[in-house]
Design an enzyme around this catalytic site. Structure first.
Site, short mmCIF file in Angstrom:
data_model
loop_
_atom_site.label_atom_id
_atom_site.label_comp_id
_atom_site.label_asym_id
_atom_site.label_seq_id
_atom_site.Cartn_x
_atom_site.Cartn_y
_atom_site.Cartn_z
N ALA A 87 0.84 -1.21 0.00
CA ALA A 87 0.00 0.00 0.00
C ALA A 87 0.87 1.25 0.00
CB ALA A 87 -0.91 0.01 1.23
N ARG A 95 4.25 8.18 -7.73
CA ARG A 95 5.58 8.83 -7.79
C ARG A 95 6.66 7.77 -7.77
NH1 ARG A 95 5.21 12.91 -2.70
NH2 ARG A 95 3.09 13.65 -3.05
N ARG A 99 7.13 0.99 -6.99
CA ARG A 99 8.23 0.42 -7.77
C ARG A 99 9.50 0.35 -6.93
NH1 ARG A 99 9.76 -0.97 -12.92
NH2 ARG A 99 7.69 -0.68 -13.81
N SER A 122 -5.20 -6.50 -5.88
CA SER A 122 -6.42 -5.72 -5.68
C SER A 122 -6.98 -5.25 -7.02
CB SER A 122 -6.13 -4.49 -4.81
OG SER A 122 -5.13 -3.70 -5.43
N TYR A 127 0.32 -5.76 -11.54
CA TYR A 127 1.48 -6.60 -11.26
C TYR A 127 2.13 -7.29 -12.47
CZ TYR A 127 0.33 -5.58 -6.51
OH TYR A 127 0.09 -4.90 -5.35
N PHE A 401 -4.32 -14.15 1.18
CA PHE A 401 -3.41 -13.55 2.17
C PHE A 401 -3.08 -12.13 1.79
CE2 PHE A 401 -1.01 -16.02 -0.95
CZ PHE A 401 -0.10 -15.11 -1.43
#
Ligand SMILES: CC(C)(COP(=O)(O)OP(=O)(O)OC[C@H]1O[C@@H](n2cnc3c(N)ncnc32)[C@H](O)[C@@H]1OP(=O)(O)O)[C@@H](O)C(=O)NCCC(=O)NCCS
Length: 401
Positions: A87, A95, A99, A122, A127, A401
């Site tokens: 998160a 920004r 990464r 999410s 990804y 998870f």
């Protein structure tokens, strides 16, 4: 002119950071989870497995990985780094914080020797760029119970009891353990997680009833009843080690006379519709990626799983994220593979995310060949890849998870 905002500083977390991490997780995911549940997850975090992004005293980004054990086709179990709690604060988005954290977290995962990294996404668009591919699919199915009639050829094995789940914790854990050891995507479940599930906290019920449990020697179904009229059954976990247990549990669930619908999340090859005379009574109400895989050690991962046919092929795998792909000779005999680096001319070009999608047999090489994301100079290679990479046991994720 205002000075440019300094980039957040990356560092490991200490115990003192957890309150700030919880607040960031609650803010980014939009819910506060019960403290005991969070403490349970905290015990599963790998050693030095949390990367934080900090702006002065504030935690503005985080990514951590859990220490998991993941079953691959054929039943071998590999250590897997399970990324979670990824998160970035809404004040610091877009920004490059994610990464930056991902470069750091994958360096740690590589140094710790995990051959696989895994996560649940999410959003589907995030990804792929990091070399992850969707490896298992889950389908949401809803049965119109009143219209469900079992096909006359389908047996009635019986053997299901109504029990209080918490009093049968050891038996439930044993059945799940047998299931996860033979199912690609199966995950070791620590006792603390079972305790948390069976604690059945009010906050975890999301408006549903307390947990009900149907138990068979080789399977179980945990479910809640929902809805204004209390007439919808939501199966939260159905685990069956044998065909008999699967059928017996569905006979019991569809025997709940006062219920209108029974819904479950399952894998696409679940034979549930064909237990019934009218398969359309089982509606698929959703279908989504579940586990995403990034293969972090290609030879180790490819040698661990079993295959459906012999094969000799040179794979050229690209990795735009960390350049951890490479060219490998894959030789399969009698279900086992040897995978070694080579300079030979490649037969197959693909990327790490596609390899992750093929790894559990949950996706077919032909689909990626069609999309031109898997390219073979010899088109007859595609069906041979299909047979080799297919999994006898359908892939299914053990738990989120
Ligand atoms: C998703 C999230 C972690 C992204 O963090 P971020 O710091 O804004 O991401 P970055 O700026 O580092 O972006 C990295 C790359 O991902 C892309 N990206 C970021 N969020 C994305 C999204 N929601 N969908 C698609 N692409 C996304 C960026 O465009 C960027 O692409 P590029 O580097 O190839 O040009 C952040 O928006 C967030 O916390 N969202 C809410 C919680 C959440 O969904 N967490 C993920 C749990 S699986």
């Amino acid at each position: 002119m205002t000075a440019p905002t300094p980039a957040p500083v990356l560092r490991s977390a200490t115990d003192a950071d957890w309150p700030a991490m919880r607040l960031l997780a609650a803010t980014c995911f939009g819910n506060f989870r019960p403290s005991p549940t969070l403490e349970m997850w905290q015990t599963m975090v790998a050693e030095d497995g949390v990367v934080l992004a900090c702006d002065g005293p504030d935690v503005v980004g985080m990514a951590l990985y859990l220490d998991l054990w993941l079953t691959v086709p054929g039943g071998e179990i590999l250590p897997a780094a399970g990324l979670s709690w990824v998160a970035v604060a809404p004040t610091h988005r877009r920004r490059g914080v994610l990464r930056g954290m991902f470069v750091d977290v994958h360096r740690r995962i590589g140094a710790a020797g995990y051959p696989l990294a895994a996560l649940l996404a999410s959003e589907g668009g995030i990804y792929g760029r990091f070399g992850y591919g969707p490896a298992t699919v889950e389908q949401r199915r809803s049965v119109l119970r009143r219209e469900a009639i079992f096909h006359p050829d389908v047996p009635d094995p019986g053997g299901v009891r109504i029990v209080a789940a918490a009093r049968h914790a050891a038996q439930l854990a044993d059945i799940y353990e047998r299931w996860r050891r033979c199912t690609p995507g199966g995950l070791f479940t620590p006792e603390a997680m079972w305790n948390e599930v069976l604690a059945d906290r009010e906050e975890a019920r999301d408006g549903g009833s307390a947990l009900f449990c149907l138990l068979h020697d080789d399977g179980f179904a945990l479910y809640r009843v929902r809805g204004e009229e209390r007439a919808s059954v939501e199966v939260t976990k159905l685990t069956a080690v044998t065909v008999e247990a699967h059928i017996a549990l569905w006979r019991a669930l569809l025997g709940l006379d006062l219920m209108q619908t029974v819904s479950v999340t399952t894998h696409p090859a679940d034979p549930l519709p064909y237990l019934l005379t009218n398969p359309r009574v089982v509606r698929t109400t959703g279908s989504e990626d579940a586990l995403w895989l990034r293969i972090t050690d290609i030879p180790r991962a490819l040698e661990a799983r079993r295959y459906g046919a012999d094969l000799d092929v040179v794979l050229d795998v690209s990795d735009a994220f960390l350049d951890h792909g490479g060219r490998y000779q894959l030789t399969i005999r009698n279900g086992r593979a040897r995978c070694t680096p080579t300079d030979a001319a490649p037969d197959v070009h693909t990327d790490l995310g596609v390899l992750g999608s093929l790894y559990f047999g949950g996706h077919r090489p032909a689909v990626f060949a069609h999309a031109r994301r898997l390219r073979c100079a010899d088109p007859t290679l595609v069906p041979r890849l299909e047979t080799a990479f297919a999994s006898e046991v359908p892939a299914e994720l053990g738990y989120g998870f």
